[in-house]
Design an enzyme around this catalytic site. Structure first.
Site, PDB file in Angstrom:
ATOM      1  N   LYS A   1       0.844  -1.209   0.000  1.00  0.00           N
ATOM      2  CA  LYS A   1       0.000   0.000   0.000  1.00  0.00           C
ATOM      3  C   LYS A   1       0.877   1.256   0.000  1.00  0.00           C
ATOM      4  O   LYS A   1       1.580   1.526   0.966  1.00  0.00           O
ATOM      5  CB  LYS A   1      -0.890   0.041   1.245  1.00  0.00           C
ATOM      6  CG  LYS A   1      -1.896   1.180   1.185  1.00  0.00           C
ATOM      7  CD  LYS A   1      -2.377   1.632   2.544  1.00  0.00           C
ATOM      8  CE  LYS A   1      -1.460   2.598   3.204  1.00  0.00           C
ATOM      9  NZ  LYS A   1      -1.356   3.921   2.550  1.00  0.00           N
TER      10      LYS A   1
ATOM     11  N   GLU B   1      10.711   1.410   9.760  1.00  0.00           N
ATOM     12  CA  GLU B   1      11.740   2.355   9.298  1.00  0.00           C
ATOM     13  C   GLU B   1      11.129   3.740   9.457  1.00  0.00           C
ATOM     14  O   GLU B   1      10.282   4.142   8.659  1.00  0.00           O
ATOM     15  CB  GLU B   1      12.080   2.094   7.825  1.00  0.00           C
ATOM     16  CG  GLU B   1      12.746   0.761   7.559  1.00  0.00           C
ATOM     17  CD  GLU B   1      14.221   0.752   7.928  1.00  0.00           C
ATOM     18  OE1 GLU B   1      14.716   1.737   8.517  1.00  0.00           O
ATOM     19  OE2 GLU B   1      14.878  -0.253   7.631  1.00  0.00           O
TER      20      GLU B   1
ATOM     21  N   CYS C   1      14.518  10.409   4.845  1.00  0.00           N
ATOM     22  CA  CYS C   1      14.524  10.091   6.275  1.00  0.00           C
ATOM     23  C   CYS C   1      15.899  10.338   6.871  1.00  0.00           C
ATOM     24  O   CYS C   1      16.014  10.853   7.982  1.00  0.00           O
ATOM     25  CB  CYS C   1      14.113   8.652   6.479  1.00  0.00           C
ATOM     26  SG  CYS C   1      15.065   7.499   5.479  1.00  0.00           S
TER      27      CYS C   1
ATOM     28  N   GLU D   1      11.951  16.842  13.286  1.00  0.00           N
ATOM     29  CA  GLU D   1      12.307  16.471  11.914  1.00  0.00           C
ATOM     30  C   GLU D   1      11.565  17.401  10.957  1.00  0.00           C
ATOM     31  O   GLU D   1      10.349  17.331  10.839  1.00  0.00           O
ATOM     32  CB  GLU D   1      11.894  15.012  11.643  1.00  0.00           C
ATOM     33  CG  GLU D   1      12.285  14.572  10.255  1.00  0.00           C
ATOM     34  CD  GLU D   1      11.732  13.205   9.852  1.00  0.00           C
ATOM     35  OE1 GLU D   1      10.626  12.840  10.285  1.00  0.00           O
ATOM     36  OE2 GLU D   1      12.424  12.520   9.082  1.00  0.00           O
TER      37      GLU D   1
HETATM   38  P1  NAD Z   1       3.256   8.687   7.458  1.00  0.00           P
HETATM   39  O1  NAD Z   1       3.623   7.978   8.703  1.00  0.00           O
HETATM   40  O2  NAD Z   1       2.291   9.796   7.515  1.00  0.00           O
HETATM   41  O3  NAD Z   1       2.665   7.669   6.372  1.00  0.00           O
HETATM   42  C1  NAD Z   1       3.381   6.530   5.967  1.00  0.00           C
HETATM   43  C2  NAD Z   1       2.400   5.493   5.455  1.00  0.00           C
HETATM   44  O4  NAD Z   1       1.598   5.031   6.532  1.00  0.00           O
HETATM   45  C3  NAD Z   1       1.443   5.987   4.390  1.00  0.00           C
HETATM   46  O5  NAD Z   1       1.273   4.974   3.423  1.00  0.00           O
HETATM   47  C4  NAD Z   1       0.147   6.189   5.175  1.00  0.00           C
HETATM   48  O6  NAD Z   1      -1.021   6.104   4.388  1.00  0.00           O
HETATM   49  C5  NAD Z   1       0.222   5.045   6.145  1.00  0.00           C
HETATM   50  N1  NAD Z   1      -0.591   5.192   7.356  1.00  0.00           N
HETATM   51  C6  NAD Z   1      -1.168   6.298   7.874  1.00  0.00           C
HETATM   52  N2  NAD Z   1      -1.797   6.004   9.030  1.00  0.00           N
HETATM   53  C7  NAD Z   1      -1.608   4.672   9.251  1.00  0.00           C
HETATM   54  C8  NAD Z   1      -1.989   3.778  10.293  1.00  0.00           C
HETATM   55  N3  NAD Z   1      -2.690   4.192  11.350  1.00  0.00           N
HETATM   56  N4  NAD Z   1      -1.600   2.493  10.193  1.00  0.00           N
HETATM   57  C9  NAD Z   1      -0.865   2.059   9.154  1.00  0.00           C
HETATM   58  N5  NAD Z   1      -0.468   2.865   8.141  1.00  0.00           N
HETATM   59  C10 NAD Z   1      -0.843   4.158   8.183  1.00  0.00           C
HETATM   60  O7  NAD Z   1       4.656   9.153   6.823  1.00  0.00           O
HETATM   61  P2  NAD Z   1       4.879  10.046   5.525  1.00  0.00           P
HETATM   62  O8  NAD Z   1       4.512  11.451   5.860  1.00  0.00           O
HETATM   63  O9  NAD Z   1       4.268   9.388   4.344  1.00  0.00           O
HETATM   64  O10 NAD Z   1       6.454   9.919   5.342  1.00  0.00           O
HETATM   65  C11 NAD Z   1       7.368  10.766   5.939  1.00  0.00           C
HETATM   66  C12 NAD Z   1       8.006  10.096   7.131  1.00  0.00           C
HETATM   67  O11 NAD Z   1       8.583   8.849   6.739  1.00  0.00           O
HETATM   68  C13 NAD Z   1       9.157  10.899   7.697  1.00  0.00           C
HETATM   69  O12 NAD Z   1       9.104  10.886   9.108  1.00  0.00           O
HETATM   70  C14 NAD Z   1      10.392  10.148   7.212  1.00  0.00           C
HETATM   71  O13 NAD Z   1      11.529  10.354   7.992  1.00  0.00           O
HETATM   72  C15 NAD Z   1       9.902   8.743   7.258  1.00  0.00           C
HETATM   73  N6  NAD Z   1      10.730   7.887   6.403  1.00  0.00           N
HETATM   74  C16 NAD Z   1      11.545   6.943   6.980  1.00  0.00           C
HETATM   75  C17 NAD Z   1      12.379   6.161   6.198  1.00  0.00           C
HETATM   76  C18 NAD Z   1      13.293   5.130   6.790  1.00  0.00           C
HETATM   77  O14 NAD Z   1      13.750   4.243   6.042  1.00  0.00           O
HETATM   78  N7  NAD Z   1      13.592   5.165   8.070  1.00  0.00           N
HETATM   79  C19 NAD Z   1      12.386   6.350   4.803  1.00  0.00           C
HETATM   80  C20 NAD Z   1      11.550   7.325   4.255  1.00  0.00           C
HETATM   81  C21 NAD Z   1      10.715   8.080   5.060  1.00  0.00           C
END
Ligand code: NAD
Length: 468
Positions: free
Chosen positions: A167, A240, A274, A371
């Protein structure tokens, strides 16, 4: 009607409802994506579960299919890159690099040797560690690198013999949906299912009874929700999560050369990485020249739509993130920070923000402690190296960090003191499929990439046969 469809059980599936996908370069909706219904999610999970026995049985077929998947993505690199730029904002060249990176990751796992792990082979016993696939793995990705981060999950999960329900983020579902289409005749039906929908779909996937593991990349806040939702059935998780990576410059750095590299690692993907550099610690004695060098570099960066030639940085990826960047920058400026470069959103449609270097900021301010995940970099002065290390570590984040200095041995000794999953010396953001990547503290649980990533998609079984 959506222009894009989901992939469920090897079929192209439309959803009863759709949602808008906004182009961040215009701020206007440019496509509709399918909103997976609860019944369709059940179908996707059932298809993945049904495909599991045959898929787990034939490792050679899995490697061949992963290799074919990589080739298929390479063949469609241009088409996927155009979709990615339109939904995510990144320049077309960077989007193309992401597609090829996605293919490279799949190919790496297609070729990864997984030697037998024999613990004992003597007259008393033959004992071996066997890595058994889990079953259905749910993969949930964020919006900054939709395709690349999907491949970090698909490669190891599929190689290990699992099937997947993937997803993407509702901000960037389109390239991933198209990838599902492209792989429909490369992977057996049900092995890879791609569904899309607003955030509650992520929660429904995590709570669903079928997946044995949730492989999640996203924010710390959502990661906590995923961990809590996985707990009742003790599903495995790899999380992650976010980072607030420090870069510590030592007093012997070449300011101009290091500023160039620090800028690249802070503003890559418009700061939406990230493990981008999110705060820089500079000795007081070198502060002014480093700020000036970073500001000069920021001033040279060309900001514009990712479809235009010569653009270095596209728009911020979506409206909530754009508003967050603006809010953090204006709070910093109100608190006495100085914009050495940038400081404002661009006065044009879309979510464009000047690449911003903030001076006269310190720990305790939001722009340093949180962040930012956007094109803004705070530069913090330090007097004492021990204090700089302590401040770099004074956070619940622990993804990565870097130390920069003329003497690599001295810099390495400082880097070893950083509390994070990856500590770089005289570089930052070196990511490759063979390098395990993950966060400590609240930046995550588990790692992806390399054999460690494959092991994370398996249960370990000890197979012990007595002899004699
Ligand atoms: P987010 O947490 O808002 O969303 C990530 C995903 O989770 C999306 O697909 C979203 O639809 C889904 N989601 C939302 N609510 C959920 C729930 N309750 N249960 C399960 N899934 C749910 O993050 P974002 O804004 O899309 O991404 C940015 C963040 O991701 C930043 O904090 C960044 O640092 C982090 N990130 C981490 C890595 C890593 O490898 N550590 C890599 C890239 C991004």
């Amino acid at each position: 009607m959506s222009d894009f469809t989901m992939t469920i059980g090897g079929e192209q599936v439309a959803a009863p409802e759709t949602f808008e996908v906004v182009n961040p370069a215009t701020g206007a909706p440019h496509a509709q994506a399918p909103a997976c219904s609860p019944a369709q999610l059940d179908d996707a999970m059932a298809a993945a579960a049904a495909a599991f026995p045959a898929w787990r049985a034939d490792p050679d077929a899995r490697r061949a299919a992963l290799s074919a998947a990589a080739a298929r993505l390479r063949e469609h690199a241009r088409e996927l890159a155009v979709i990615l730029t339109a939904e995510q904002g990144k320049p077309l060249g960077s989007a193309t690099v992401e597609v090829f990176g996605t293919a490279m990751w799949l190919q790496y796992f297609a070729d990864l040797a997984l030697p037998r792990e024999i613990l004992q082979d003597d007259e008393k016993a033959f004992t071996e560690v066997v890595r058994r696939p889990l079953g259905v793995v749910a993969a949930i990705t964020p919006w900054n690198f939709p395709l690349a981060l999907a491949s970090w999950k698909l490669g190891p999960a599929l190689l290990a013999g699992n099937t997947v329900v993937l997803k993407p983020s509702p901000h960037t579902p389109l390239a991933t949906l198209r990838m599902g289409d492209l792989l429909r005749d490369v992977l057996p039906p049900g092995v890879l299912n791609v569904v899309s929908g607003p955030d509650p779909l992520g929660a429904a996937i995590t709570a669903h009874e079928v997946p044995r593991k949730i492989s999640f990349t996203g924010s710390v806040a959502t990661g906590r929700a995923v961990a809590a939702a996985a707990a009742p059935r003790l599903k495995r998780v790899t999380l992650e999560l976010g980072g607030n990576d420090p870069a510590i410059l030592l007093d012997d750095v070449d300011a101009a050369a290091v500023a160039d590299k620090v800028f690249e690692a802070a503003f890559a993907n418009n700061g939406q990485v990230c493990s981008a550099i999110k705060r820089v610690y500079v000795p007081e004695s070198r502060y002014a020249e480093v700020v000036e060098a970073l500001a000069q570099r920021a001033g040279e960066a060309v900001v514009g739509p990712g479809t235009e030639e010569g653009v270095d940085l596209g728009p911020v990826g979506n409206l909530p993130q754009f508003e967050r960047v603006r809010e953090l920058v204006s709070a910093a400026l109100d608190g006495g920070a100085k914009a050495a470069a940038g400081g404002r959103a661009l006065d044009r449609p879309g979510y464009f923000h000047e690449p911003t270097v903030l001076a006269d900021v310190t720990d305790g301010s939001r722009i340093v402690d949180e962040e930012q995940f956007g094109p803004v970099l705070p530069v913090v002065a330090y007097r004492d190296l021990d204090d700089a290390v302590a401040r770099a570590n004074a956070t619940h984040f622990g993804l990565s960090g870097s130390v920069w200095g003329a003497d690599p041995e001295r810099a390495t000794a400082v880097a070893a003191r950083l509390e994070c999953g990856t500590a770089w010396v005289n570089t930052h953001l070196v990511l490759a499929p063979h390098l395990p990547f993950g966060g400590v503290k609240q930046s995550g649980i588990g790692v992806e990439n390399g054999p460690w990533g494959v092991h994370g998609c398996t249960d370990l079984q000890v197979l012990h046969t007595a002899r004699g």
